[in-house]
Enzyme design. Structure first.
Site, PDB file in Angstrom:
ATOM      1  N   PHE A  11       0.844  -1.210   0.000  1.00 46.23           N
ATOM      2  CA  PHE A  11       0.000   0.000   0.000  1.00 46.23           C
ATOM      3  C   PHE A  11       0.879   1.259   0.000  1.00 46.23           C
ATOM      4  O   PHE A  11       0.899   2.032  -0.974  1.00 46.23           O
ATOM      5  CB  PHE A  11      -0.938  -0.089   1.217  1.00 46.23           C
ATOM      6  CG  PHE A  11      -1.515   1.215   1.677  1.00 46.23           C
ATOM      7  CD1 PHE A  11      -2.161   2.075   0.789  1.00 46.23           C
ATOM      8  CD2 PHE A  11      -1.427   1.586   3.019  1.00 46.23           C
ATOM      9  CE1 PHE A  11      -2.694   3.284   1.228  1.00 46.23           C
ATOM     10  CE2 PHE A  11      -1.964   2.784   3.455  1.00 46.23           C
ATOM     11  CZ  PHE A  11      -2.589   3.640   2.568  1.00 46.23           C
ATOM     12  N   THR A  35       2.287  -9.752   1.495  1.00 48.84           N
ATOM     13  CA  THR A  35       1.039  -9.029   1.805  1.00 48.84           C
ATOM     14  C   THR A  35       0.713  -7.983   0.739  1.00 48.84           C
ATOM     15  O   THR A  35      -0.350  -7.377   0.785  1.00 48.84           O
ATOM     16  CB  THR A  35       1.114  -8.327   3.181  1.00 48.84           C
ATOM     17  OG1 THR A  35       2.247  -7.439   3.196  1.00 48.84           O
ATOM     18  CG2 THR A  35       1.248  -9.329   4.304  1.00 48.84           C
ATOM     19  N   TYR A 145       5.410  -7.719  15.962  1.00 49.14           N
ATOM     20  CA  TYR A 145       5.501  -6.511  15.131  1.00 49.14           C
ATOM     21  C   TYR A 145       6.224  -5.393  15.888  1.00 49.14           C
ATOM     22  O   TYR A 145       7.187  -4.807  15.381  1.00 49.14           O
ATOM     23  CB  TYR A 145       4.098  -6.075  14.739  1.00 49.14           C
ATOM     24  CG  TYR A 145       4.050  -4.871  13.823  1.00 49.14           C
ATOM     25  CD1 TYR A 145       4.494  -4.953  12.504  1.00 49.14           C
ATOM     26  CD2 TYR A 145       3.543  -3.652  14.275  1.00 49.14           C
ATOM     27  CE1 TYR A 145       4.428  -3.856  11.658  1.00 49.14           C
ATOM     28  CE2 TYR A 145       3.473  -2.548  13.429  1.00 49.14           C
ATOM     29  CZ  TYR A 145       3.911  -2.652  12.129  1.00 49.14           C
ATOM     30  OH  TYR A 145       3.856  -1.558  11.286  1.00 49.14           O
ATOM     31  N   ARG A 186      -7.724  -3.952   8.818  1.00 49.56           N
ATOM     32  CA  ARG A 186      -7.543  -2.673   9.511  1.00 49.56           C
ATOM     33  C   ARG A 186      -8.889  -1.964   9.604  1.00 49.56           C
ATOM     34  O   ARG A 186      -9.804  -2.209   8.819  1.00 49.56           O
ATOM     35  CB  ARG A 186      -6.506  -1.812   8.780  1.00 49.56           C
ATOM     36  CG  ARG A 186      -5.108  -2.395   8.930  1.00 49.56           C
ATOM     37  CD  ARG A 186      -4.026  -1.448   8.418  1.00 49.56           C
ATOM     38  NE  ARG A 186      -3.567  -1.808   7.098  1.00 49.56           N
ATOM     39  CZ  ARG A 186      -2.334  -1.553   6.640  1.00 49.56           C
ATOM     40  NH1 ARG A 186      -1.450  -0.945   7.395  1.00 49.56           N
ATOM     41  NH2 ARG A 186      -1.972  -1.896   5.419  1.00 49.56           N
TER      42      ARG A 186
END
Ligand code: NAD
Ligand code: UDP
Length: 316
Positions: A11, A35, A145, A186
């Protein structure tokens, strides 16, 4: 400049490739699509300023020719993705970051590290300034993460201090816009896809938790301002406009004309209660501040999602 963008098919990475090429830079995009998606860079395939290398950055590699900067955006980034890929997330933050730092050492290139507001964990100070060390559960549900990014920052500074590699560390706060994966879990992706399908929006917990949402165009202009500066960072790049998840849900329902309301679900563990960037450093050192308010950014994002999930839609 000739810039390697790791995670460039994601993204943020794909918007960064666009912005670099638009200002005249050459881009080598490196991605393994774990991803991300080839669709995000399909429009660049025939551009003479764009090269693509399908590669997992946890495997050592070289980029032949001149390299002036390496920008590391490679990592699963949504909670759904890093819960599903915990070891890959730790590997890319550690081994992957190290391989890119080596590339910089060999090529005398600038290393740009995409870190995150998650290094602040569930923050005990508000808004978050860069000198806050954070409140992270090292074995919690988000630890793969948060700790990968904290390790990346430490490794980046170790290379800077030991080998003199020039570095730029950005701490990115929640960013949204076209090319997010509709199923990435998200909150912005979930709310918009649910609203477009006429479903109720799923709020985790009581919806009083806050996030501060930055439109992708603003975020990427902050990256370039940092890249072009001589600041090492870490530096927060985000939009200080802070919203509860209830407020976000109301706005998405209003903009889409969705009348299905909201549905409450369980709150995941270690979910930060509040998050807002202090951007005084970005403003004073980089002359950067975000321009696009949440309402406008959502209006520019909703048509992308409608198209991506194949739903007819006219903004209200
Ligand atoms: P994304 O998942 O869309 O992009 C990440 C990209 O990295 C994907 O294209 C993926 O395939 C690639 N990748 C992952 N592991 C790789 C590996 N081992 N080798 C090569 N490529 C690999 O996520 P995004 O939202 O675009 O996030 C980009 C970066 O910004 C991430 O590092 C993320 O942690 C950081 N960030 C994003 C946000 C946000 O709100 N979007 C917030 C904070 C930090
Ligand atoms: N969230 C929510 N509903 C959803 C998805 C997320 O209420 O369908 C909440 C989530 O619990 C968190 C906030 O929205 O409090 C932001 O979640 P996201 O996964 O977008 O980002 P992060 O938690 O990493 O900031």
């Amino acid at each position: 400049m000739r810039v390697v963008v790791a995670g460039g098919a994601g993204f943020l990475g794909s918007h960064l490739c666009d912005a670099l090429i638009a200002r005249g830079d050459q881009v080598v995009c490196v991605d393994n699509f774990v991803t991300g998606s080839a669709d995000n860079v399909a429009h660049l395939r025939d551009n003479s300023s764009f090269d693509f290398l399908e590669h997992d950055i946890t495997e050592q590699f070289d980029v032949p020719g001149q390299v002036d900067a390496v920008m590391n955006l490679a990592s699963p980034a949504s909670p759904k993705d890093y819960y599903a890929l915990p070891i890959e997330t730790l590997d890319v933050g550690s081994i992957g970051t190290r391989n890119l730092l080596e590339l910089c050492r060999i090529h005398d290139a600038i290393f740009f590290m995409a870190s995150t507001s998650e290094v602040y964990g569930d923050p005990a100070i508000h808004p978050q300034t860069e000198d806050y060390w954070g409140n992270v559960n090292p074995i919690g549900q988000r630890s793969m993460y948060d700790e990968a990014k904290r390790f990346s920052e430490a490794l980046t500074f170790a290379y800077h201090r030991t080998h003199g590699v020039p570095i730029r560390v950005v701490r990115i706060f929640n960013t949204y816009g076209p090319r997010m994966q509709p199923d990435d879990g998200r909150v912005v992706s979930n709310f918009i896809t649910q609203a477009l399908r006429g479903e109720s929006l799923t709020i985790y917990g009581d919806g009083a938790q806050t996030r501060s949402f930055c439109f992708v165009e603003d975020e990427v202009s902050g990256f370039l301002a940092l890249l072009d500066s001589d600041e090492t960072g870490p530096i927060n790049i985000g939009n200080p406009g802070e919203f509860t998840m209830l407020e976000l849900a109301d706005l998405v329902n209003e903009l889409t004309g969705n009348e299905a309301g909201i549905a409450f679900e369980a709150l995941p563990s270690d979910d930060p209660k509040q998050r807002q960037p202090d951007i005084a450093l970005a403003t004073s050192k980089l002359g950067w501040s975000p321009q696009i308010k949440l309402r406008e950014g959502l209006e520019r994002t909703i048509p992308f999602f409608a198209d991506a999930i194949g739903v007819e839609h006219a903004l209200r």
